[in-house]
Design a protein around this motif. Structure first.
Motif, PDB file in Angstrom:
ATOM      1  N   LEU A 104     121.298 -10.756  66.579  1.00  0.00           N
ATOM      2  CA  LEU A 104     121.388 -11.751  65.515  1.00  0.00           C
ATOM      3  C   LEU A 104     120.050 -12.449  65.320  1.00  0.00           C
ATOM      4  O   LEU A 104     119.718 -12.866  64.207  1.00  0.00           O
ATOM      5  N   PHE A 105     119.273 -12.597  66.410  1.00  0.00           N
ATOM      6  CA  PHE A 105     117.972 -13.251  66.310  1.00  0.00           C
ATOM      7  C   PHE A 105     117.058 -12.493  65.358  1.00  0.00           C
ATOM      8  O   PHE A 105     116.304 -13.096  64.597  1.00  0.00           O
ATOM      9  N   GLU A 106     117.147 -11.171  65.407  1.00  0.00           N
ATOM     10  CA  GLU A 106     116.308 -10.378  64.496  1.00  0.00           C
ATOM     11  C   GLU A 106     116.665 -10.687  63.053  1.00  0.00           C
ATOM     12  O   GLU A 106     115.786 -10.763  62.190  1.00  0.00           O
ATOM     13  N   VAL A 107     117.959 -10.841  62.766  1.00  0.00           N
ATOM     14  CA  VAL A 107     118.389 -11.198  61.417  1.00  0.00           C
ATOM     15  C   VAL A 107     117.829 -12.560  61.031  1.00  0.00           C
ATOM     16  O   VAL A 107     117.329 -12.759  59.921  1.00  0.00           O
ATOM     17  N   VAL A 108     117.889 -13.490  61.958  1.00  0.00           N
ATOM     18  CA  VAL A 108     117.457 -14.858  61.678  1.00  0.00           C
ATOM     19  C   VAL A 108     115.965 -14.889  61.370  1.00  0.00           C
ATOM     20  O   VAL A 108     115.504 -15.664  60.530  1.00  0.00           O
ATOM     21  N   MET A 109     115.184 -14.028  62.021  1.00  0.00           N
ATOM     22  CA  MET A 109     113.731 -14.062  61.891  1.00  0.00           C
ATOM     23  C   MET A 109     113.224 -13.295  60.672  1.00  0.00           C
ATOM     24  O   MET A 109     112.022 -13.213  60.466  1.00  0.00           O
ATOM     25  N   GLU A 110     114.119 -12.729  59.880  1.00  0.00           N
ATOM     26  CA  GLU A 110     113.667 -11.994  58.710  1.00  0.00           C
ATOM     27  C   GLU A 110     112.967 -12.916  57.738  1.00  0.00           C
ATOM     28  O   GLU A 110     113.368 -14.052  57.538  1.00  0.00           O
ATOM     29  N   GLU A 111     111.915 -12.370  57.135  1.00  0.00           N
ATOM     30  CA  GLU A 111     111.309 -13.143  56.054  1.00  0.00           C
ATOM     31  C   GLU A 111     112.204 -13.027  54.835  1.00  0.00           C
ATOM     32  O   GLU A 111     112.882 -12.045  54.637  1.00  0.00           O
TER      33      GLU A 111
END
Lengths: 219, 217, 44
Positions: A211-218
């Motif tokens: 989920l962190f990867e999703v959150v860090m999307e530009e």
């Protein structure tokens, strides 16, 4: 091994920033101390209350401290730079997670000492069990906390949102560690709560990085 | 549109019948007296709140996977409805508790978990509203909903065991077997509120779609 | 019975208000869409 290097780099960067700004870290410790004093005074400092005061104070101090994990990214707009480095966003998660584990462990040690003094608890006699319980809880708090630190990065009123998000989600950890601390101080085991926190920690460590990867999307 | 009006009409019909059975046709309870009638709205509210939660999580997961706007409309709508029905469940539960157990609030695990659910819904809505831009808000809300959904069972059992491992469980509502007319009232209530929820959801999704294309234009 | 009336009343009022507000917001949103398409039409 490059992945491990990246993780270590993020961890040491965050810890270094915290160390350099350690006045603010000290302030956080002071706030935690105040919470314990307040609760101890108002509720009474019978030894039986100690685990509850400890973990409630821990929860609120975590709420204050976790937004700091992404403070640099917010203030100095370091996020774009961080995201430009090669490597998966997951490495950023693990780096920050480890930094948070270290910070929360330091906080927990401080709070344990304070509670031991103020509530007259023999911490030393049960130290191994208390350390184990503490680590178990810190891992859970850090796993969820790192994800939420990322979530509130791009949100207004981030410090206000953190308690609303963290406290409900981290409830099993707080409740479980509370009961486990009670059990550790009484010299017995509480298998049920070990399973609860174990499940929580495991699930969080599996799901939060993704989920962190999703959150860090530009955007 | 036709289908939506039909759904709305059906919901209204069921609600009317349910209200009649709940308030008039069904008998009072042996222990709780007339106050058992509150259960016929409280339990359906809680049921809808949890259904909305499940829909929110599924839609959120689909949105993150596929990034099609419609999934976000569903997730957003289900979250907003979830706040409404969770709030109602808590209020009706509180009102039910006051005359029956003499207290506005019991630390019954189901009530506490419902309260926590309320905060998770609220967190998702706040994150959506306070985010830098709507698309990011949609993604963050989805993340919060998913992590919340996974956490709720763990939270529930934590709350149950926190209190009951050391003291006997307090009275829980709806544990005893129910007489047939009362069961009918309860089931009617569940049916009515589910239909109402379906109607409100379709309405809210239409609103989300209309508001989104409005901004884009 | 007062408590029962209170509970049913709160549910009724809350849901009715919510439905009405949804319909109102929907009307405003479709009207806004209509206006914006008008604008783009007149711009041509």
């Amino acid at each position: 091994m490059r992945a491990l290097d990246r993780v270590a780099a993020v961890t040491s960067k965050d810890l270094l920033l915290e160390w350099r700004g350690r006045q603010t870290a000290t302030a956080m410790g002071m706030v935690a101390l105040l919470i314990i004093l307040f609760l101890g005074f108002v509720l009474g400092s019978e030894p039986a209350r100690a685990p509850a005061v400890l973990w409630v104070a821990m929860g609120f101090a975590a709420v204050l401290g976790i937004p700091r994990l992404t403070q640099a990214e917010v203030e100095q707009q370091a996020l774009e730079t961080l995201l430009l480095y090669p490597g998966s966003r997951e490495h950023i998660y693990w780096g920050k997670f480890l930094a948070l584990v270290i910070m929360l462990t330091a906080l927990l040690v401080l709070l344990c000492a304070l509670v031991g003094v103020l509530f007259n608890i023999p911490i030393w006699t049960h130290l191994p069990a208390l350390i184990a319980v503490g680590l178990f809880g810190v891992i859970g708090l850090a796993a969820i906390g790192t994800l939420l630190a990322g979530v509130v990065l791009h949100v207004r009123a981030r410090e206000l949102l953190m308690p609303i998000l963290l406290l409900p989600l981290a409830l099993p950890v707080v409740l479980g560690c509370l009961r486990l601390t009670e059990a550790a101080l009484a010299g017995r085991g509480e298998g049920v709560w070990l399973v609860v926190i174990g499940v929580f920690d495991l699930t969080a460590l599996l799901v939060c990085p993704i989920l962190f990867e999703v959150v860090m999307e530009e955007s | 549109m036709r289908g939506q009006s039909f759904l709305g009409g059906a919901a209204l019909g069921f609600l009317a019948v349910g209200a009649y059975v709940g308030l008039v046709a069904s008998p009072p309870d042996a222990f709780q007296g007339e106050y058992v009638r509150i259960m016929y709205v409280h339990v359906p509210n809680a049921w809808v709140a949890y259904v909305a939660f499940a829909i929110t999580c599924i839609a959120s997961a689909l949105y993150l996977a596929k990034r099609t706007p419609v999934y976000d409309y569903v997730a957003h709508s289900a979250t907003e409805l979830g706040v409404v029905f969770t709030g109602l469940a808590l209020v009706t539960g509180s009102i039910w508790g006051r005359p029956v157990w003499g207290t506005w609030w019991t630390w019954d695990a189901r009530l506490v978990t419902t309260a926590v659910l309320f905060f998770i819904y609220l967190g998702a809505l706040l994150v959506r509203g306070l985010a830098d831009d709507p698309q990011r808000g949609a993604r963050l809300a989805a993340v919060v909903s998913i992590i919340g959904f996974l956490d709720v069972p763990v939270i529930h059992y934590s709350v149950v065991w926190f209190r009951t491992l050391h003291q006997p469980a307090s009275l829980t509502p709806g544990d005893t077997k129910m007489a047939l007319p009362m069961l009918a009232a309860l089931l009617l209530g569940l049916l009515a509120f589910t239909a109402l929820f379906a109607y409100l959801l379709t309405l809210r999704i239409r609103l989300a779609r209309a508001e989104d294309t409005g901004e884009a234009a | 019975m007062g408590w029962v009336a209170l509970a049913y009343g709160i549910v009724l009022i809350t849901l009715t208000t919510y439905v009405l507000s949804l319909h109102r917001r929907l009307r405003e949103a479709t009207r806004a869409r209509g206006i914006s398409t008008e604008h783009s039409a007149s711009a041509r």
